[in-house]
Design a protein around this motif. Sequence first.
Motif, PDB file in Angstrom:
ATOM      1  N   PRO A 125       0.812  -1.228   0.000  1.00 36.54           N
ATOM      2  CA  PRO A 125       0.000   0.000   0.000  1.00 36.54           C
ATOM      3  C   PRO A 125       0.840   1.271   0.000  1.00 36.54           C
ATOM      4  O   PRO A 125       0.444   2.274  -0.616  1.00 36.54           O
ATOM      5  N   ILE A 126       2.007   1.242   0.640  1.00 39.19           N
ATOM      6  CA  ILE A 126       2.870   2.421   0.642  1.00 39.19           C
ATOM      7  C   ILE A 126       3.378   2.702  -0.773  1.00 39.19           C
ATOM      8  O   ILE A 126       3.336   3.844  -1.262  1.00 39.19           O
ATOM      9  N   ALA A 127       3.853   1.660  -1.459  1.00 32.19           N
ATOM     10  CA  ALA A 127       4.361   1.836  -2.823  1.00 32.19           C
ATOM     11  C   ALA A 127       3.265   2.306  -3.768  1.00 32.19           C
ATOM     12  O   ALA A 127       3.496   3.154  -4.635  1.00 32.19           O
ATOM     13  N   LYS A 128       2.066   1.779  -3.594  1.00 27.47           N
ATOM     14  CA  LYS A 128       0.951   2.211  -4.446  1.00 27.47           C
ATOM     15  C   LYS A 128       0.645   3.686  -4.228  1.00 27.47           C
ATOM     16  O   LYS A 128       0.397   4.437  -5.191  1.00 27.47           O
ATOM     17  N   SER A 129       0.652   4.121  -2.980  1.00 26.83           N
ATOM     18  CA  SER A 129       0.391   5.525  -2.679  1.00 26.83           C
ATOM     19  C   SER A 129       1.464   6.421  -3.278  1.00 26.83           C
ATOM     20  O   SER A 129       1.166   7.480  -3.853  1.00 26.83           O
ATOM     21  N   LEU A 130       2.720   6.002  -3.144  1.00 22.75           N
ATOM     22  CA  LEU A 130       3.819   6.804  -3.681  1.00 22.75           C
ATOM     23  C   LEU A 130       3.814   6.793  -5.209  1.00 22.75           C
ATOM     24  O   LEU A 130       4.131   7.811  -5.841  1.00 22.75           O
ATOM     25  N   GLN A 131       3.444   5.669  -5.800  1.00 24.03           N
ATOM     26  CA  GLN A 131       3.346   5.612  -7.258  1.00 24.03           C
ATOM     27  C   GLN A 131       2.293   6.596  -7.758  1.00 24.03           C
ATOM     28  O   GLN A 131       2.472   7.245  -8.791  1.00 24.03           O
ATOM     29  N   ALA A 132       1.204   6.735  -7.022  1.00 24.22           N
ATOM     30  CA  ALA A 132       0.159   7.693  -7.386  1.00 24.22           C
ATOM     31  C   ALA A 132       0.665   9.131  -7.333  1.00 24.22           C
ATOM     32  O   ALA A 132       0.117  10.019  -8.009  1.00 24.22           O
ATOM     33  N   GLU A 133       1.735   9.349  -6.540  1.00 23.46           N
ATOM     34  CA  GLU A 133       2.345  10.676  -6.452  1.00 23.46           C
ATOM     35  C   GLU A 133       3.439  10.884  -7.490  1.00 23.46           C
ATOM     36  O   GLU A 133       4.080  11.934  -7.520  1.00 23.46           O
ATOM     37  N   GLY A 134       3.686   9.855  -8.307  1.00 22.25           N
ATOM     38  CA  GLY A 134       4.673   9.980  -9.374  1.00 22.25           C
ATOM     39  C   GLY A 134       5.945   9.202  -9.183  1.00 22.25           C
ATOM     40  O   GLY A 134       6.847   9.258 -10.038  1.00 22.25           O
ATOM     41  N   CYS A 135       6.070   8.475  -8.082  1.00 24.26           N
ATOM     42  CA  CYS A 135       7.286   7.704  -7.825  1.00 24.26           C
ATOM     43  C   CYS A 135       7.385   6.535  -8.795  1.00 24.26           C
ATOM     44  O   CYS A 135       6.433   5.759  -8.954  1.00 24.26           O
ATOM     45  N   GLN A 136       8.559   6.388  -9.415  1.00 26.32           N
ATOM     46  CA  GLN A 136       8.767   5.331 -10.403  1.00 26.32           C
ATOM     47  C   GLN A 136      10.006   4.488 -10.125  1.00 26.32           C
ATOM     48  O   GLN A 136      10.414   3.691 -10.968  1.00 26.32           O
ATOM     49  N   ALA A 137      10.593   4.633  -8.957  1.00 27.43           N
ATOM     50  CA  ALA A 137      11.771   3.831  -8.594  1.00 27.43           C
ATOM     51  C   ALA A 137      11.647   3.438  -7.127  1.00 27.43           C
ATOM     52  O   ALA A 137      11.457   4.290  -6.257  1.00 27.43           O
TER      53      ALA A 137
END
Length: 346
Positions: A43-55
């Motif tokens: 869930p943390i990675a999904k939230s950060l991916q929604a903010e534009g995180c790609q690595a």
Amino acid sequence: MSFVRMRVDQAALAKNYRLFTEQAIGEVGAVVKANGYGLGSIPIAKSLQAEGCQAFFVATLPEALELRPHVNGTIYVFEPPLDEEGLALTSATGCIPVVNSQAQLARAQEMPNIRIALHVDTGMERLGIPYQAINAEALQAANVTLLLTHLACADRPDDPFNVTQIERFATITAQFPDIRTSIGNSAGTLNGPQFQGDLARPGIGLYGANPFTTLENPTATVVTCEAQVLDIRAVAAGSGIGYGRTYIAPETARIAIVGFGYADGLPRVLSNIGKFAFGETLLPIRGYISMDMTQIEVTNCPELKVGDWVEFFGKTIDCDEVAKTANSFGYEFLTGLGKRVERLYV
């Protein structure tokens, strides 16, 4: 149903990620190893991916395999399997292994189709190939897509060793101007452009703990850890509380039993010195912390009742302050919260 829970503020997580993107001159990834520092890597990675995180950076291949179906970005594995088969498997899953030794580099050279990140040790003396031992010709035989190093003292911005490490790293990166770099952890990223690289990789700062030991915490509180009150009883003066009767009530007291013990990640060292909170009211731990429960004095909180939730750390009690009391630090506290702790994302 669990008697202890962790509430993860996703808006605060996003705010912290934006703090790093605003400070960075390049891309900002996220370290989500150790189950996202205890918060839940998926869930943390999904939230950060929604903010534009790609690595995303994880510690081990099993962590990468768990995360892979849930994110589209690049996953770097800090500590991949040591053998050739393990490197190949890491690559086959679409992840990039971080090569930490000459032996691993030699294996990678025999598999030029496998993309790798190379860890350059500039003075941490942990993992990584010592910067003095980096052979430019040897590197050309491997498919290196990222050069990274790790700052030993970034939590102390004025430590001169930070600059020493950057200077050492520059002797390597200057030979490979076309290969991207990664330097900054949470503190390093906030210390300025020279400590970041092309790909910053904050970790603890994303989750609201202080990345600095000498500065105020610049991040928003992400985690609130709470325990439920199982029972409340009146204790007579002179009564001993808990195993060993290490606390003797000096006068009649109101004692609440909460469903949170050392099996859940509440350090036993906080027995008789730690506190919980109900609103702004602090409630001291009385007696030894048990495996599954803890006693707290609530004499000064008559409104507290069975079924209520009390805060172990969060907006009232700072995580880093609790950790300091336990002779620990925020990293250990967050990652040490056990499986029985329910994770709620709000």
